[in-house]
Scaffold this active site. Structure first.
Site: not given
Ligand code: ME8
Length: 510
Positions: A299, A130, A22, A148, A19, A127, A296, A145
């Site tokens: 997903k 969770c 990312h 839940h 999205h 939990c 924020k 929790c």
């Molecule tokens: O945290 N606004 O993955 P993730 C700005 N797998 N940036 C955003 C955002 C938003 N609303 N949503 C996501 C993880 N991001 C781990 C990371 S690294 C070794 C492991 C971006 O899929 C932002 O860069 O939850 C955030 O840090 C990242 O996506 C989190 O992606």
């Protein structure tokens, strides 16, 4: 010697499709890479997917699919999205790839042998819903929790712990000795104040009884590795560590992340590296959140904006421009279709697009292909001075992570050319054959300024940059060198068709 650098984005979880959040971090990395390439640096750009852990296992289960099939599909979606958006990554890293799994095991064994990992009983509130231990502060007022609405049960679980607390002082000392390690400043301060509290050890295992989708511990087959311990190692493993460790590449590493994962990167990761005898990365550059209706975009909240849809609706590369123009790096920003539409119309359609088409239309009718340098008047030279000033302001913005300032300086250059045209009135000059030489010079100055504008904007708008340069007959590739921005040129072969760079757009009514 060529400067080398290494830029990384987070590895995104495959429990959701890509999205806008990312894409922001990925776009910033791509823009930074292109900017550095133009300045003669070698850059390795890594992105990829984080594919282990409970969340992912659960998501695959809810869809009743084998986990590996599920992660393959979502990982491929991330890759394809970035490819379609022109993201120039060099490495697409997946935590399920075999070499990664082997290297994580090597890191675990090394730390175990050094006495940095110990086995301990852990007692806490568990939990079942969770599938994890909750801290007291996570419980609601009734001690339940919050997700839940159930009372968590006290449970004892034996796990492996990485002795992270040992590194508290060393991380603080590292931050102090490297004031530009964590940027922008507010995140450095946040990390420092967090490190002033007692730091616990890090539980780095999960018993297979409750999670199987992970990397098995090399010293205990009843456990898999905690997903963060596994995923963070990607950055180091991609440099060839341990057998072919490219220390030069590692020493120029910048991690771009969002503020949600500051603690894991600034603290867990630094401690892991120090324990492995490796220096923390050079920079940790931390972005804010894209918000929708004040929350924020994520997903789990379901309020996501899909990057490819935006590009299809509003034009190629417009998302790159909008995201960098609208967000002050490190602070939160609100995403809105209205502001997207206004930005595209003001700066791209009416700004750059209109200027290029205006000047090219005038050139097609009146420009004979060249003008002598000696014909430049003081006013022309003054107008051309804006080129060097804009290059300086542009680069300053990049070096301070203030992309907004760079784009503002660039938009001022666009306005500046428009004003120059208005002032010099080439259409009036065209009416008097005696002023034909002057007309050539005026149009030539406009073309020189457009050349600068097109070369500078290349990292953000690669397509429009190339199309513009082609249309004014500049054959050199803007990707290759920024010197082209200030290269004086007295001949331009203007194309017979005017490129339509950006369309004016309208917000959808729904
Ligand atoms: O945290 N606004 O993955 P993730 C700005 N797998 N940036 C955003 C955002 C938003 N609303 N949503 C996501 C993880 N991001 C781990 C990371 S690294 C070794 C492991 C971006 O899929 C932002 O860069 O939850 C955030 O840090 C990242 O996506 C989190 O992606």
């Amino acid at each position: 010697m060529t400067k080398r650098s290494y830029l990384t984005t987070p590895l995104y979880y495959v429990n959701a499709r890509p999205h806008l959040g990312h894409s922001y971090t990925t776009i910033v990395a791509d823009v930074m890479k292109r900017h550095r390439l133009q300045r003669g640096e070698e850059v390795v750009f890594l992105t990829g997917t984080d594919e282990h852990g409970e969340k992912i296992e659960q998501m695959a289960k809810t869809q009743d699919r084998p986990v590996m099939d599920f992660v393959n599909e979502v990982s491929a979606d991330f890759r394809a999205t970035w490819e379609k958006m022109g993201i120039s990554f060099d490495i697409f890293y997946r935590t399920t790839q075999l070499d990664h799994v082997a290297k994580v095991k090597h890191a675990l064994q090394t730390l175990k042998d050094k006495g940095e990992i110990v086995f301990r009983e852990y007692e806490g509130l568990y939990c079942v819903g969770c599938e994890r231990f909750l801290t007291e502060s996570e419980l609601n007022a009734k001690g339940l929790c919050p997700d839940h609405e159930k009372k968590p049960e006290p449970r004892k679980e034996a796990n492996y712990f990485f002795l992270m607390s040992k590194y508290q002082g060393a991380i603080l000392a590292h931050i102090e000795a490297h004031p530009d390690f964590i940027q922008p400043e507010q995140f450095k301060n946040e990390t420092v104040s967090f490190l002033k509290q007692p730091l616990g050890d890090l539980c780095i295992s999960r018993p297979k009884a409750r999670l199987t989708w992970g990397i098995e511990l090399p010293f205990d087959s009843n456990y898999v590795t905690y997903v963060w311990f596994d995923a963070l190692l990607n950055y180091l493993c991609a440099t060839g560590w341990p057998e072919n460790f490219d220390q030069g590449m590692w020493s120029e590493c910048t991690h771009l992340i969002g503020k949600d994962i500051l603690k894991t990167h600034a603290i867990y990761w630094s401690a892991m590296l120090l324990a492995l005898g490796v220096k923390p990365p050079k920079h940790l550059q931390v972005g804010g959140f894209w918000l929708i209706d004040g929350t924020k975009m994520s997903k789990s909240l379901g309020n996501v904006v899909r990057p490819l849809e935006m590009e299809e609706k509003f034009g190629k590369d417009t998302l790159r421009f909008f995201l960098l123009r609208e967000m002050s790096f490190g602070l939160d920003a609100t995403f809105g279709i209205e502001s997207y539409v206004n930005c595209v119309n003001a700066y791209l359609a009416n700004g750059m697009g209109n200027l290029v088409s205006r000047v090219l239309t005038l050139c097609q009718k009146n420009f004979k292909g060249s003008f002598p340098e000696t014909s430049l008047t003081d006013a022309d030279r003054k107008a051309l001075e804006k080129r060097a000033q804009t290059v300086v302001a542009w680069d300053k913005g990049f070096s301070e992570l203030k992309f907004q300032n760079s784009l503002k300086a660039w938009s001022e250059l666009v306005t500046h050319v428009d004003l120059y045209v208005n002032e010099m009135k080439p259409w009036a000059l065209a009416k008097d054959p005696a002023l034909s030489d002057r007309l050539q010079t005026v149009l030539g100055v406009c073309l020189q300024l457009i050349q600068t504008m097109a070369v500078l904007i290349y990292p953000v708008l690669p397509h429009a940059s190339r199309e513009t340069l082609q249309a004014i007959g500049v054959e050199k590739d803007p990707a290759a060198s920024v010197d082209l921005a200030l290269e004086n040129r007295f001949e331009f072969k203007v194309s017979l068709t005017v490129p339509k760079l950006f369309m004016r757009v309208q917000a959808p009514l729904d």
